[in-house]
Design a protein around this motif. Structure first.
Motif, PDB file in Angstrom:
ATOM      1  N   LYS A 135       8.835   4.585  -4.245  1.00 40.27           N
ATOM      2  CA  LYS A 135       7.425   4.331  -4.526  1.00 40.27           C
ATOM      3  C   LYS A 135       7.233   4.227  -6.032  1.00 40.27           C
ATOM      4  CE  LYS A 135       5.554   6.775  -0.598  1.00 40.27           C
ATOM      5  NZ  LYS A 135       5.089   8.045  -0.075  1.00 40.27           N
ATOM      6  N   ARG A 138      -2.866   3.341  -4.065  1.00 43.13           N
ATOM      7  CA  ARG A 138      -3.443   3.563  -2.719  1.00 43.13           C
ATOM      8  C   ARG A 138      -4.947   3.753  -2.803  1.00 43.13           C
ATOM      9  NH1 ARG A 138       0.895   6.450   1.118  1.00 43.13           N
ATOM     10  NH2 ARG A 138      -0.485   5.546   2.656  1.00 43.13           N
ATOM     11  N   LYS A 139      -5.387   4.427  -3.874  1.00 40.29           N
ATOM     12  CA  LYS A 139      -6.836   4.628  -4.041  1.00 40.29           C
ATOM     13  C   LYS A 139      -7.551   3.285  -4.200  1.00 40.29           C
ATOM     14  CE  LYS A 139      -7.185   9.316  -5.817  1.00 40.29           C
ATOM     15  NZ  LYS A 139      -7.117  10.105  -7.050  1.00 40.29           N
ATOM     16  N   ASP A 184       2.941   5.991  -9.916  1.00 34.66           N
ATOM     17  CA  ASP A 184       1.503   6.278  -9.725  1.00 34.66           C
ATOM     18  C   ASP A 184       0.994   5.652  -8.428  1.00 34.66           C
ATOM     19  OD1 ASP A 184       1.588   7.199 -12.479  1.00 34.66           O
ATOM     20  OD2 ASP A 184       1.584   5.066 -12.990  1.00 34.66           O
ATOM     21  N   GLN A 185       1.812   5.688  -7.406  1.00 34.85           N
ATOM     22  CA  GLN A 185       1.443   5.018  -6.172  1.00 34.85           C
ATOM     23  C   GLN A 185       0.136   5.561  -5.584  1.00 34.85           C
ATOM     24  OE1 GLN A 185       2.359   2.278  -5.195  1.00 34.85           O
ATOM     25  NE2 GLN A 185       1.393   2.182  -3.185  1.00 34.85           N
ATOM     26  N   LYS A 186      -0.147   6.826  -5.850  1.00 36.87           N
ATOM     27  CA  LYS A 186      -1.415   7.413  -5.371  1.00 36.87           C
ATOM     28  C   LYS A 186      -2.612   6.619  -5.876  1.00 36.87           C
ATOM     29  CE  LYS A 186      -0.765  12.309  -4.510  1.00 36.87           C
ATOM     30  NZ  LYS A 186      -0.619  13.585  -5.193  1.00 36.87           N
ATOM     31  N   GLN A 187      -2.514   6.200  -7.141  1.00 35.97           N
ATOM     32  CA  GLN A 187      -3.616   5.423  -7.719  1.00 35.97           C
ATOM     33  C   GLN A 187      -3.720   4.056  -7.049  1.00 35.97           C
ATOM     34  OE1 GLN A 187      -5.936   6.408  -9.659  1.00 35.97           O
ATOM     35  NE2 GLN A 187      -5.062   8.437 -10.018  1.00 35.97           N
ATOM     36  N   HIS A 203      -7.795   1.776  -0.841  1.00 35.46           N
ATOM     37  CA  HIS A 203      -8.794   2.447  -0.017  1.00 35.46           C
ATOM     38  C   HIS A 203     -10.213   2.060  -0.445  1.00 35.46           C
ATOM     39  CE1 HIS A 203     -10.493   5.405   2.640  1.00 35.46           C
ATOM     40  NE2 HIS A 203     -11.261   5.801   1.646  1.00 35.46           N
ATOM     41  N   GLU A 244      -7.071   5.578 -14.135  1.00 33.07           N
ATOM     42  CA  GLU A 244      -5.805   5.546 -14.866  1.00 33.07           C
ATOM     43  C   GLU A 244      -6.008   5.221 -16.341  1.00 33.07           C
ATOM     44  OE1 GLU A 244      -2.164   4.026 -12.577  1.00 33.07           O
ATOM     45  OE2 GLU A 244      -3.811   2.891 -11.672  1.00 33.07           O
ATOM     46  N   GLU A 301       0.836  -1.202   0.000  1.00 35.66           N
ATOM     47  CA  GLU A 301       0.000   0.000   0.000  1.00 35.66           C
ATOM     48  C   GLU A 301       0.876   1.259   0.000  1.00 35.66           C
ATOM     49  OE1 GLU A 301      -2.829   0.230   3.173  1.00 35.66           O
ATOM     50  OE2 GLU A 301      -3.794   2.023   2.344  1.00 35.66           O
ATOM     51  N   LYS A 302       1.995   1.156   0.687  1.00 37.05           N
ATOM     52  CA  LYS A 302       2.880   2.304   0.811  1.00 37.05           C
ATOM     53  C   LYS A 302       3.750   2.520  -0.431  1.00 37.05           C
ATOM     54  CE  LYS A 302       5.746   4.312   4.402  1.00 37.05           C
ATOM     55  NZ  LYS A 302       6.583   4.117   5.551  1.00 37.05           N
TER      56      LYS A 302
END
Lengths: 368, 300
Positions: A322, A330-331, A325-328, A334, B110, A263-264
């Motif tokens: 990381k 993580r989304k 596109d690690q934000k994606q 979530h 994406e 996740e991180k």
């Protein structure tokens, strides 16, 4: 019906009362290839040597009596075509041995009591109701609530998965695939009141759910598609996600560490996996907690060897990039983890064939 | 052949010699690898253990990225565990269009979507060698037959079980490929009990004894069968069999000391690459004896 062919059986013989060691004996049988290996063994008993010991009854993969190893693979003798067995045999021979991981009573008869049944009893294989049934009635459970345990309920206790288990091969104390699948049958039953106690017990036992090596051997050999390993993974999922049971075997920690790292970072930061696993998923706790520090110290020689060989560099041990596109990523974590209910597609229930294929088949059937 | 290439986490982590040797070997086999450097971990079965839908979504993301690589014949991985974990998710995604649709909604931001059906595949390098290149064609490319080298195959559970999911009905020799490959490269495949057993890696944090007893036993069996080295398509097996080998000795109460090669290293040696180029100095168990034998082959 196909023509009768001659097949060569190589059977492992052993009679403890004789005082002689086990030996291989060869026999020829004449059968059509679609008949079973059990039919072959019974023909030998009938025509050549009635003293060969094997348990069998239904001959239709229902009673679960005739578990053996055929060419090294654990299986029911009645459920294995003799022609198929000949195709995988070596030098034209079909070898038949008693099951693995269990003592042998005689020839092909394994001591199920000494291993399998003992382990099954270990998991309290009966329903412990949460409350008394409604006055004058039975417990009524909606059918959907039982879907989840249907697969575990298909078990016929033949012991074939126990025979193939690669954890049990090196750790005879492992509770094993059949008994743990049985445990899930009750953990997943909405009427059972001991779910948490059962899970805690099996998570804390060093030979429990966290002693499964995830090798798929039981999944591969089960004649009833029970997929015992999948049931063990379901037990783990409930123990960690539903009850947050922090066991001393690092089962909780390992799962938590792995999931947290992905996740991180998106990919695995290996250097942190062990310390986090020893600290219930936390890097700090893994290094400060006495048992965590002790386990880390034990891994130090391996870490030094990794550094010395150049596999591991200090930079790699400390830094992990990381994904772009690690934000994606993580989304996605979530969105899925915030569902109220877990979505689990169970192919045992819905079928392995894709719905498009099924649709196409139905269409084809409609046309003709 | 152009391929979308998923190297996995461990080949870029604790087994850099795997990633490096694959890069060296690919051009010699006319493989053009487009690395999926934005893709995420396959979950190695652990994320599926935690949450199946999450594992399916993460791998659908990787598949969708691979499907966007123009002109690629398919996707290649170099890790048995990636193969198994990804095949498991792919099987679920392919089984239900409704479920796949739900999973794909997570990829929408994406601009990604995993499309099932058709001829798209995800194959380990071992399967690429056997099915896309072919052992006969490979034999013609061998510059240095591995004559006299006795190699014990070690598959890794995830690439052979469950056999149905891993396509053994269609390709029944998938659990024989390593032996056939060793022979195609001129080496001698060693038979021993452990080839398709578990290296113990998944248990290393949870039951170190069970884990290292497994590793130690298979290594000992290979030694007793006269092997010079093992070869594996799985970097996780490599970690338990090579990196943990000195520790495993205690659990089987004997000396071990047998080198474990990564699949592309073995192929690279036969294609004429030098051990150093293939990162064979980066092993915990020294590969000196194998290197010496290979050097003798070159001299002969």
């Amino acid at each position: 019906m196909a023509d009768t062919q001659t097949f060569q059986l190589k059977i492992r013989r052993y009679d403890p009362e004789s005082g002689a060691p086990a030996y291989w004996a060869d026999y020829d049988v004449d059968l059509p290839p679609e008949r079973s290996v059990l039919d072959g063994i019974l023909q030998v008993k009938d025509r050549e040597d009635a003293s060969i010991a094997i348990r069998c009854s239904c001959r239709a993969a229902i009673c679960g009596s005739c578990g053996v190893r055929i060419n090294g693979r654990s299986a029911l003798a009645c459920n294995t075509r003799i022609g198929d067995a000949a195709a995988t045999g070596r030098d034209g021979f079909i070898t038949v041995e008693p099951m693995g991981n269990m003592p042998v009573i005689k020839d092909l008869v394994s001591d199920m009591e000494a291993v399998h049944w003992k382990k099954v009893r270990r998991v309290v294989p009966w329903l412990v109701p949460a409350e008394a049934p409604p006055e004058g009635q039975e417990y009524i459970v909606p059918a959907e609530a039982m879907l989840d345990v249907t697969q575990a309920m298909a078990c016929i206790h033949c012991g074939v998965c126990v025979s193939a288990c690669l954890s049990m091969e090196v750790d005879p104390e492992f509770i094993g695939p059949a008994a743990l699948a049985k445990a899930y049958r009750f953990v997943g039953d909405p009427r059972d009141g001991e779910e948490e106690a059962r899970l805690r017990d099996l998570a804390e036992d060093p030979h429990g759910i966290y002693d499964c090596t995830h090798c798929f051997a039981c999944v591969e050999v089960c004649p009833k598609d029970v997929a015992p390993m999948n049931q063990i993974m379901r037990l783990r999922r409930r123990a960690t996600s539903d009850y947050g049971i922090k066991d001393e075997n690092n089962g909780y920690g390992h799962e938590k560490a792995f999931v947290t790292l992905i996740e991180k970072y998106g990919t695995l930061h290996e250097a942190q996996l062990l310390p986090r696993s020893f600290g219930d998923g936390s890097l700090v706790k893994g290094q400060l907690k006495p048992s965590g520090a002790k386990q880390l110290t034990r891994e130090l020689p391996t870490a030094f060897r990794g550094l010395k060989s150049g596999k591991v560099t200090p930079r790699k041990a400390l830094l992990h990039e990381k994904l772009p596109d690690q934000k994606q990523v993580r989304k996605i974590f979530h969105a899925i983890e915030s569902h109220d209910e877990r979505i689990e597609l169970n192919l045992y229930i819905v079928g392995e064939m894709g719905d498009e294929e099924m649709g196409a088949m139905a269409e084809e059937a409609g046309e003709t | 052949m152009k391929l979308a290439y998923w190297p996995g986490c461990v080949s870029r982590g604790f087994t850099p010699e795997l990633h490096g040797s694959m890069a060296k070997v690919a051009p010699l086999l006319d493989l053009e690898l487009v690395e999926l450097d934005r893709a995420n971990c396959c979950g190695a079965g652990v994320i599926a253990e935690h949450n199946q839908e999450l594992a399916d979504a993460l791998n659908a993301r990787t598949f969708a990225m691979a499907q966007q690589v123009q002109g690629a014949a398919g996707m290649m991985n170099i890790c048995s565990t990636c193969q198994g974990a990804q095949s498991e998710c792919q099987q679920r995604l392919d089984a239900s269009s409704e479920y796949r649709g739900e999973v794909n909604t997570h990829l929408q931001p994406e601009g990604l979507s995993y499309e099932a059906g058709g001829e798209w595949w995800n194959k380990n390098f071992l399967w690429i060698l056997a099915e896309e290149i072919g052992f006969d064609a490979l034999r013609e490319r061998v510059k240095r037959p591995l004559e006299g080298l006795r190699i014990a195959p070690f598959y890794g559970c995830y690439i052979v079980r469950p056999s149905k999911r891993l396509g053994l009905d269609e390709h029944p020799e998938r659990d024989q490929y390593l032996g056939l490959l060793i022979e195609a490269l001129g080496g001698e495949a060693v038979e021993y009990a452990g080839a398709r057993k578990c290296c113990g890696f998944p248990l290393i944090t949870m039951n170190r004894t069970t884990s290292l007893r497994q590793a130690g036993r298979h290594l000992a069996d290979a030694i007793d069968a006269g092997a010079d080295c093992l070869v594996t398509p799985c970097p996780l097996c490599h970690l338990n069999l090579d990196m943990q080998q000195p520790a495993a000795q205690k659990f089987v109460e004997r000396d071990l000391g047998i080198p474990v090669l990564h699949l592309p290293q073995m192929v690279g040696l036969a294609l004429g690459l030098e051990p150093k180029e293939l990162g064979m100095g980066k092993h915990v168990v020294p590969t000196d004896d194998v290197q010496r034998k290979v050097a003798e082959l070159a001299a002969a």
